[in-house]
Scaffold this motif. Structure first.
Motif, PDB file in Angstrom:
ATOM      1  N   LEU A   1       0.811  -1.216   0.000  1.00 10.13           N
ATOM      2  CA  LEU A   1       0.000   0.000   0.000  1.00 10.13           C
ATOM      3  C   LEU A   1       0.840   1.259   0.000  1.00 10.13           C
ATOM      4  CD1 LEU A   1      -2.783  -0.912   2.588  1.00 10.13           C
ATOM      5  CD2 LEU A   1      -2.776  -1.274   0.110  1.00 10.13           C
ATOM      6  N   GLU A   2       0.286   2.292  -0.615  1.00  8.68           N
ATOM      7  CA  GLU A   2       0.854   3.635  -0.580  1.00  8.68           C
ATOM      8  C   GLU A   2      -0.312   4.608  -0.737  1.00  8.68           C
ATOM      9  OE1 GLU A   2       2.029   4.040  -5.291  1.00  8.68           O
ATOM     10  OE2 GLU A   2       3.521   3.285  -3.900  1.00  8.68           O
ATOM     11  N   VAL A   3      -0.057   5.880  -0.508  1.00 10.08           N
ATOM     12  CA  VAL A   3      -1.097   6.878  -0.703  1.00 10.08           C
ATOM     13  C   VAL A   3      -1.578   6.770  -2.151  1.00 10.08           C
ATOM     14  CG1 VAL A   3      -1.598   9.353  -0.794  1.00 10.08           C
ATOM     15  CG2 VAL A   3      -0.269   8.410   1.110  1.00 10.08           C
ATOM     16  N   GLY A   4      -2.892   6.714  -2.337  1.00 12.07           N
ATOM     17  CA  GLY A   4      -3.490   6.564  -3.653  1.00 12.07           C
ATOM     18  C   GLY A   4      -3.902   5.142  -3.986  1.00 12.07           C
ATOM     19  N   SER A   5      -3.429   4.151  -3.219  1.00 14.44           N
ATOM     20  CA  SER A   5      -3.826   2.758  -3.443  1.00 14.44           C
ATOM     21  C   SER A   5      -5.310   2.588  -3.188  1.00 14.44           C
ATOM     22  CB  SER A   5      -3.074   1.808  -2.497  1.00 14.44           C
ATOM     23  OG  SER A   5      -1.702   1.807  -2.737  1.00 14.44           O
ATOM     24  N   ARG A   6      -5.932   1.646  -3.899  1.00 17.41           N
ATOM     25  CA  ARG A   6      -7.324   1.276  -3.644  1.00 17.41           C
ATOM     26  C   ARG A   6      -7.335   0.061  -2.733  1.00 17.41           C
ATOM     27  NH1 ARG A   6     -12.117   2.923  -6.351  1.00 17.41           N
ATOM     28  NH2 ARG A   6     -11.694   5.060  -6.897  1.00 17.41           N
ATOM     29  N   ILE A   7      -8.168   0.102  -1.705  1.00 15.72           N
ATOM     30  CA  ILE A   7      -8.375  -1.055  -0.843  1.00 15.72           C
ATOM     31  C   ILE A   7      -9.866  -1.269  -0.653  1.00 15.72           C
ATOM     32  CG2 ILE A   7      -6.162  -0.837   0.351  1.00 15.72           C
ATOM     33  CD1 ILE A   7      -7.634   0.298   2.764  1.00 15.72           C
ATOM     34  N   GLY A   8     -10.212  -2.508  -0.337  1.00 20.39           N
ATOM     35  CA  GLY A   8     -11.587  -2.855  -0.032  1.00 20.39           C
ATOM     36  C   GLY A   8     -11.675  -3.399   1.378  1.00 20.39           C
ATOM     37  N   VAL A   9     -12.693  -3.000   2.099  1.00 24.19           N
ATOM     38  CA  VAL A   9     -12.970  -3.556   3.423  1.00 24.19           C
ATOM     39  C   VAL A   9     -14.213  -4.418   3.270  1.00 24.19           C
ATOM     40  CG1 VAL A   9     -13.505  -3.067   5.829  1.00 24.19           C
ATOM     41  CG2 VAL A   9     -11.933  -1.569   4.581  1.00 24.19           C
ATOM     42  N   ASN A  10     -13.999  -5.737   3.307  1.00 16.75           N
ATOM     43  CA  ASN A  10     -15.061  -6.729   3.180  1.00 16.75           C
ATOM     44  C   ASN A  10     -15.482  -7.138   4.589  1.00 16.75           C
ATOM     45  OD1 ASN A  10     -14.913  -7.817   0.116  1.00 16.75           O
ATOM     46  ND2 ASN A  10     -12.852  -7.318   0.829  1.00 16.75           N
ATOM     47  N   VAL A  11     -16.549  -6.560   5.100  1.00 18.27           N
ATOM     48  CA  VAL A  11     -17.040  -6.955   6.422  1.00 18.27           C
ATOM     49  C   VAL A  11     -17.707  -8.316   6.228  1.00 18.27           C
ATOM     50  CG1 VAL A  11     -18.502  -6.349   8.377  1.00 18.27           C
ATOM     51  CG2 VAL A  11     -17.387  -4.534   7.046  1.00 18.27           C
ATOM     52  N   LEU A  12     -17.180  -9.327   6.912  1.00 22.91           N
ATOM     53  CA  LEU A  12     -17.606 -10.697   6.670  1.00 22.91           C
ATOM     54  C   LEU A  12     -18.980 -10.994   7.263  1.00 22.91           C
ATOM     55  CD1 LEU A  12     -14.272 -12.657   7.213  1.00 22.91           C
ATOM     56  CD2 LEU A  12     -15.234 -11.731   5.096  1.00 22.91           C
ATOM     57  N   ALA A  13     -19.672 -11.908   6.592  1.00 25.93           N
ATOM     58  CA  ALA A  13     -20.963 -12.396   7.074  1.00 25.93           C
ATOM     59  C   ALA A  13     -20.719 -13.513   8.091  1.00 25.93           C
ATOM     60  CB  ALA A  13     -21.793 -12.914   5.900  1.00 25.93           C
ATOM     61  N   ALA A  14     -21.710 -13.780   8.910  1.00 24.92           N
ATOM     62  CA  ALA A  14     -21.579 -14.729  10.025  1.00 24.92           C
ATOM     63  C   ALA A  14     -21.099 -16.109   9.598  1.00 24.92           C
ATOM     64  CB  ALA A  14     -22.918 -14.844  10.766  1.00 24.92           C
ATOM     65  N   HIS A  15     -21.426 -16.536   8.386  1.00 27.31           N
ATOM     66  CA  HIS A  15     -21.030 -17.870   7.923  1.00 27.31           C
ATOM     67  C   HIS A  15     -19.618 -17.900   7.318  1.00 27.31           C
ATOM     68  CE1 HIS A  15     -22.687 -15.883   4.371  1.00 27.31           C
ATOM     69  NE2 HIS A  15     -21.859 -16.650   3.670  1.00 27.31           N
ATOM     70  N   GLN A  16     -18.877 -16.794   7.357  1.00 25.71           N
ATOM     71  CA  GLN A  16     -17.571 -16.719   6.698  1.00 25.71           C
ATOM     72  C   GLN A  16     -16.393 -16.827   7.663  1.00 25.71           C
ATOM     73  OE1 GLN A  16     -18.455 -13.027   4.437  1.00 25.71           O
ATOM     74  NE2 GLN A  16     -18.154 -14.276   2.595  1.00 25.71           N
ATOM     75  N   ASP A  17     -16.567 -17.540   8.775  1.00 26.83           N
ATOM     76  CA  ASP A  17     -15.478 -17.671   9.744  1.00 26.83           C
ATOM     77  C   ASP A  17     -14.258 -18.380   9.155  1.00 26.83           C
ATOM     78  OD1 ASP A  17     -17.374 -19.853   9.811  1.00 26.83           O
ATOM     79  OD2 ASP A  17     -16.295 -20.670  11.528  1.00 26.83           O
ATOM     80  N   GLN A  18     -14.455 -19.345   8.261  1.00 27.36           N
ATOM     81  CA  GLN A  18     -13.311 -20.037   7.654  1.00 27.36           C
ATOM     82  C   GLN A  18     -12.529 -19.109   6.728  1.00 27.36           C
ATOM     83  OE1 GLN A  18     -12.171 -23.092   8.654  1.00 27.36           O
ATOM     84  NE2 GLN A  18     -13.766 -22.722  10.176  1.00 27.36           N
ATOM     85  N   ILE A  19     -13.212 -18.171   6.093  1.00 28.24           N
ATOM     86  CA  ILE A  19     -12.525 -17.175   5.272  1.00 28.24           C
ATOM     87  C   ILE A  19     -11.695 -16.259   6.171  1.00 28.24           C
ATOM     88  CG2 ILE A  19     -12.896 -15.136   3.818  1.00 28.24           C
ATOM     89  CD1 ILE A  19     -15.190 -16.688   2.491  1.00 28.24           C
ATOM     90  N   ALA A  20     -12.249 -15.878   7.315  1.00 29.27           N
ATOM     91  CA  ALA A  20     -11.494 -15.049   8.261  1.00 29.27           C
ATOM     92  C   ALA A  20     -10.212 -15.755   8.685  1.00 29.27           C
ATOM     93  CB  ALA A  20     -12.354 -14.730   9.488  1.00 29.27           C
ATOM     94  N   LEU A  21     -10.308 -17.045   8.993  1.00 25.73           N
ATOM     95  CA  LEU A  21      -9.125 -17.810   9.405  1.00 25.73           C
ATOM     96  C   LEU A  21      -8.114 -17.924   8.274  1.00 25.73           C
ATOM     97  CD1 LEU A  21     -10.845 -20.621  11.481  1.00 25.73           C
ATOM     98  CD2 LEU A  21      -9.437 -18.731  12.365  1.00 25.73           C
ATOM     99  N   ARG A  22      -8.577 -18.178   7.060  1.00 31.01           N
ATOM    100  CA  ARG A  22      -7.669 -18.306   5.925  1.00 31.01           C
ATOM    101  C   ARG A  22      -6.890 -17.014   5.698  1.00 31.01           C
ATOM    102  NH1 ARG A  22      -9.126 -20.158  -0.144  1.00 31.01           N
ATOM    103  NH2 ARG A  22      -9.564 -22.080   0.976  1.00 31.01           N
ATOM    104  N   PHE A  23      -7.586 -15.873   5.701  1.00 32.27           N
ATOM    105  CA  PHE A  23      -6.926 -14.603   5.428  1.00 32.27           C
ATOM    106  C   PHE A  23      -6.097 -14.104   6.616  1.00 32.27           C
ATOM    107  CE2 PHE A  23      -9.678 -14.697   1.805  1.00 32.27           C
ATOM    108  CZ  PHE A  23      -9.021 -13.941   0.838  1.00 32.27           C
ATOM    109  N   ALA A  24      -6.283 -14.703   7.784  1.00 33.48           N
ATOM    110  CA  ALA A  24      -5.450 -14.356   8.944  1.00 33.48           C
ATOM    111  C   ALA A  24      -4.078 -15.014   8.851  1.00 33.48           C
ATOM    112  CB  ALA A  24      -6.152 -14.780  10.239  1.00 33.48           C
ATOM    113  N   GLY A  25      -3.949 -16.040   8.018  1.00 31.14           N
ATOM    114  CA  GLY A  25      -2.687 -16.762   7.881  1.00 31.14           C
ATOM    115  C   GLY A  25      -1.770 -16.136   6.849  1.00 31.14           C
TER     116      GLY A  25
END
Length: 168
Positions: A73-97
């Motif tokens: 990241l740098e100033v000007g970069s695009r980022i997305g904040v994907n607030v996860l749904a309740a059934h996406q706990d495995q996605i949270a764990l995967r992206f935490a690694g």
């Protein structure tokens, strides 16, 4: 009357442990922050983000200084904040690694300039306005470019466990 000078010094290790415990007692929404860099999607799980301003619309995301995502990241970069749904706990764990295969078998599309995960609870697209080093993290201050929500319940993290919240 007591002053701060009368307070005994706290052992830094004890303070860190008690602070971690206190923060574990605060329920937080779980999100995957993403960017598209060098022709590929990148992302990491975070729970430290919040609205910063409504006029103009801004969001704050806190990333570990050692984060592979932060390095892209740098100033000007695009980022997305994907607030996860309740059934996406495995996605949270995967992206935490660690690793480069986090998006493998995870449905996503480029939306508003950043990777957007399918079936999420909410979405906020940002342009990085400022990066502020704060201790062992960097605060990413972003200008909101787009936002939406779904009817999915949000995934939350409280006392070291995933859950959700329903209003009374």
């Amino acid at each position: 009357m007591s002053t701060h000078d009368d307070t005994p010094a706290t052992d830094p290790a004890v303070l860190q442990k008690s602070f971690r415990s206190a923060m574990g007692n605060v329920a937080a929404a779980v999100s995957v922050v993403t960017t598209f860099h060098d022709g590929a999607p990148h992302g990491t799980t975070v729970s430290a983000f919040s609205s910063l301003s409504m006029d103009p619309p801004m969001l704050l995301v806190s990333l570990d200084n050692r984060s592979q995502l932060l390095a892209k990241l740098e100033v000007g970069s695009r980022i997305g904040v994907n607030v996860l749904a309740a059934h996406q706990d495995q996605i949270a764990l995967r992206f935490a690694g660690k690793g480069d295969d986090k998006f493998l078998d995870v449905p996503w599309q480029l939306e508003d300039g950043a990777p957007a995960l399918s079936d999420r609870h909410a979405w906020v697209a940002l342009t990085v306005a400022q990066l502020v080093v704060a201790g062992d993290h960097t605060l990413v201050l972003g200008d909101v470019e787009a936002a939406d929500t779904s009817s999915n319940l949000a995934l939350t993290y409280w006392q070291r466990a995933f859950g959700s919240h329903q209003s009374f």
